[in-house]
Design an enzyme around this catalytic site. Structure first.
Site, PDB file in Angstrom:
ATOM      1  N   LYS A  39     -18.637  -6.502   6.790  1.00  0.00           N
ATOM      2  CA  LYS A  39     -17.032  -7.223   6.387  1.00  0.00           C
ATOM      3  C   LYS A  39     -16.352  -7.126   7.534  1.00  0.00           C
ATOM      4  O   LYS A  39     -16.406  -5.856   8.451  1.00  0.00           O
ATOM      5  CB  LYS A  39     -16.663  -6.005   5.127  1.00  0.00           C
ATOM      6  CG  LYS A  39     -15.051  -7.476   4.114  1.00  0.00           C
ATOM      7  CD  LYS A  39     -14.766  -6.083   3.155  1.00  0.00           C
ATOM      8  CE  LYS A  39     -13.099  -6.878   3.225  1.00  0.00           C
ATOM      9  NZ  LYS A  39     -13.160  -6.036   2.263  1.00  0.00           N
ATOM     10  N   ARG A  83      -2.440  -6.315  -8.098  1.00  0.00           N
ATOM     11  CA  ARG A  83      -0.589  -7.629  -8.043  1.00  0.00           C
ATOM     12  C   ARG A  83      -0.939  -8.689  -9.151  1.00  0.00           C
ATOM     13  O   ARG A  83      -0.418  -9.412  -9.705  1.00  0.00           O
ATOM     14  CB  ARG A  83      -0.963  -8.012  -6.638  1.00  0.00           C
ATOM     15  CG  ARG A  83      -1.039  -6.826  -6.138  1.00  0.00           C
ATOM     16  CD  ARG A  83      -1.196  -7.309  -4.446  1.00  0.00           C
ATOM     17  NE  ARG A  83      -2.685  -7.042  -4.932  1.00  0.00           N
ATOM     18  CZ  ARG A  83      -3.286  -7.091  -3.031  1.00  0.00           C
ATOM     19  NH1 ARG A  83      -3.093  -7.224  -2.034  1.00  0.00           N
ATOM     20  NH2 ARG A  83      -4.756  -6.655  -3.329  1.00  0.00           N
ATOM     21  N   SER A 131      -2.714  -8.316   2.802  1.00  0.00           N
ATOM     22  CA  SER A 131      -3.194  -7.606   4.143  1.00  0.00           C
ATOM     23  C   SER A 131      -3.386  -8.531   4.907  1.00  0.00           C
ATOM     24  O   SER A 131      -3.002  -9.608   6.212  1.00  0.00           O
ATOM     25  CB  SER A 131      -4.357  -6.665   4.747  1.00  0.00           C
ATOM     26  OG  SER A 131      -3.820  -5.466   3.635  1.00  0.00           O
ATOM     27  N   HIS A 146       0.810  -1.320  -0.355  1.00  0.00           N
ATOM     28  CA  HIS A 146      -0.168   0.020   0.158  1.00  0.00           C
ATOM     29  C   HIS A 146       1.147   0.825  -0.115  1.00  0.00           C
ATOM     30  O   HIS A 146       0.525   2.059  -1.111  1.00  0.00           O
ATOM     31  CB  HIS A 146      -0.894  -0.002   1.270  1.00  0.00           C
ATOM     32  CG  HIS A 146      -2.140  -1.264   1.704  1.00  0.00           C
ATOM     33  ND1 HIS A 146      -2.621  -1.833   2.131  1.00  0.00           N
ATOM     34  CD2 HIS A 146      -2.949  -1.341   0.289  1.00  0.00           C
ATOM     35  CE1 HIS A 146      -3.640  -2.377   2.355  1.00  0.00           C
ATOM     36  NE2 HIS A 146      -3.810  -2.099   0.843  1.00  0.00           N
TER      37      HIS A 146
HETATM   38  P1  ADP Z   1      -9.510  -3.666  -1.203  1.00  0.00           P
HETATM   39  O1  ADP Z   1      -9.957  -4.614  -0.494  1.00  0.00           O
HETATM   40  O2  ADP Z   1     -10.697  -2.361  -1.470  1.00  0.00           O
HETATM   41  O3  ADP Z   1      -9.098  -4.743  -2.818  1.00  0.00           O
HETATM   42  P2  ADP Z   1      -6.915  -3.208  -0.484  1.00  0.00           P
HETATM   43  O4  ADP Z   1      -7.336  -2.981   1.257  1.00  0.00           O
HETATM   44  O5  ADP Z   1      -6.668  -5.033   0.310  1.00  0.00           O
HETATM   45  O6  ADP Z   1      -8.799  -3.358  -0.245  1.00  0.00           O
HETATM   46  O7  ADP Z   1      -6.385  -2.620  -1.443  1.00  0.00           O
HETATM   47  C1  ADP Z   1      -6.107  -1.602  -1.413  1.00  0.00           C
HETATM   48  C2  ADP Z   1      -5.840  -1.108  -3.342  1.00  0.00           C
HETATM   49  O8  ADP Z   1      -3.992  -1.128  -2.900  1.00  0.00           O
HETATM   50  C3  ADP Z   1      -5.765  -1.694  -3.949  1.00  0.00           C
HETATM   51  O9  ADP Z   1      -5.923  -1.149  -5.197  1.00  0.00           O
HETATM   52  C4  ADP Z   1      -4.533  -2.717  -3.968  1.00  0.00           C
HETATM   53  O10 ADP Z   1      -4.457  -3.511  -5.084  1.00  0.00           O
HETATM   54  C5  ADP Z   1      -3.753  -2.115  -3.175  1.00  0.00           C
HETATM   55  N1  ADP Z   1      -2.685  -2.372  -2.815  1.00  0.00           N
HETATM   56  C6  ADP Z   1      -2.358  -3.979  -2.203  1.00  0.00           C
HETATM   57  N2  ADP Z   1      -1.693  -4.331  -1.619  1.00  0.00           N
HETATM   58  C7  ADP Z   1      -0.737  -4.148  -2.875  1.00  0.00           C
HETATM   59  C8  ADP Z   1      -0.087  -4.592  -2.450  1.00  0.00           C
HETATM   60  N3  ADP Z   1       1.327  -5.441  -2.353  1.00  0.00           N
HETATM   61  N4  ADP Z   1       1.101  -3.890  -4.527  1.00  0.00           N
HETATM   62  C9  ADP Z   1       0.493  -2.951  -4.417  1.00  0.00           C
HETATM   63  N5  ADP Z   1      -1.013  -2.545  -4.404  1.00  0.00           N
HETATM   64  C10 ADP Z   1      -1.571  -3.156  -3.615  1.00  0.00           C
END
Ligand code: ADP
Length: 163
Positions: A40, A97, A135, A16
């Site tokens: 959720k 990803r 996460s 992130h």
């Molecule tokens: P969501 O449940 O909306 O996907 P996340 O917290 O999992 O929420 O992800 C938020 C954003 O961050 C998304 O656009 C996701 O693709 C991006 N993201 C999460 N992990 C990574 C990573 N390792 N590398 C790049 N982008 C990431």
């Protein structure tokens, strides 16, 4: 240009942080939007997630004062398309990803655009070294006492081992 980086951030990972840093390169203002979905189940409350994001950005990842001034963290619930209008934002930024994530996100982007024709979504490919990182993976490793060094900021690791 104002960009929104929406997500669960439950909790924020180094993936992130990489996405936020790269968004700052082309956007003037970045709104990190924590999605509060009452249906959720989450590990951290929206407030805890917000605190962890600030702590990570302020203390651990070498963001300058000027960078931090351009970042806003907000919690939102409801439709992202409505939040986008509320913020007068220009783009939504999503990290990609994998092809599966892209497939899911492209449908979401099209739906959002249908709801708000001004809304554009920009996709940024994940840094290859972080493409595996999510996460949920981090929470799972931490739950079994595994090593999450290099995957999350120090404050997040501490919070995960505490809870
Ligand atoms: P969501 O449940 O909306 O996907 P996340 O917290 O999992 O929420 O992800 C938020 C954003 O961050 C998304 O656009 C996701 O693709 C991006 N993201 C999460 N992990 C990574 C990573 N390792 N590398 C790049 N982008 C990431």
């Amino acid at each position: 240009m104002t960009a929104i980086c929406p997500g669960s951030f439950d909790p924020i990972t180094n993936g992130h942080i990489d996405l936020i840093r790269r968004t700052l390169r082309f956007a003037d203002q970045v709104i990190v939007a924590i999605c509060h979905n009452v249906y959720k189940k989450s590990h951290f409350t929206p407030n805890e997630r917000e605190q962890l994001i600030w702590e990570a950005l302020e203390t651990e990842e070498g963001f300058t004062e000027k960078d931090l001034e351009r970042i806003e963290i907000r919690v939102f619930s409801g439709l992202l398309a409505d939040f986008f209008s509320e913020c007068s934002a220009d783009v939504i930024v999503r990290g990609v990803r994998s092809a599966i994530e892209y497939e899911h996100d492209i449908a979401q982007a099209l739906a959002n655009q249908r709801l708000n024709p001004r809304l554009e979504t920009v996709f940024i490919p994940a840094e290859p070294g972080y493409a595996f990182l999510s996460s949920s993976i981090v929470k799972e490793i931490a739950a079994f006492g595994g090593d999450i060094h290099g995957m999350v900021p120090q404050c997040v690791a501490a919070a995960l081992y505490r809870t």
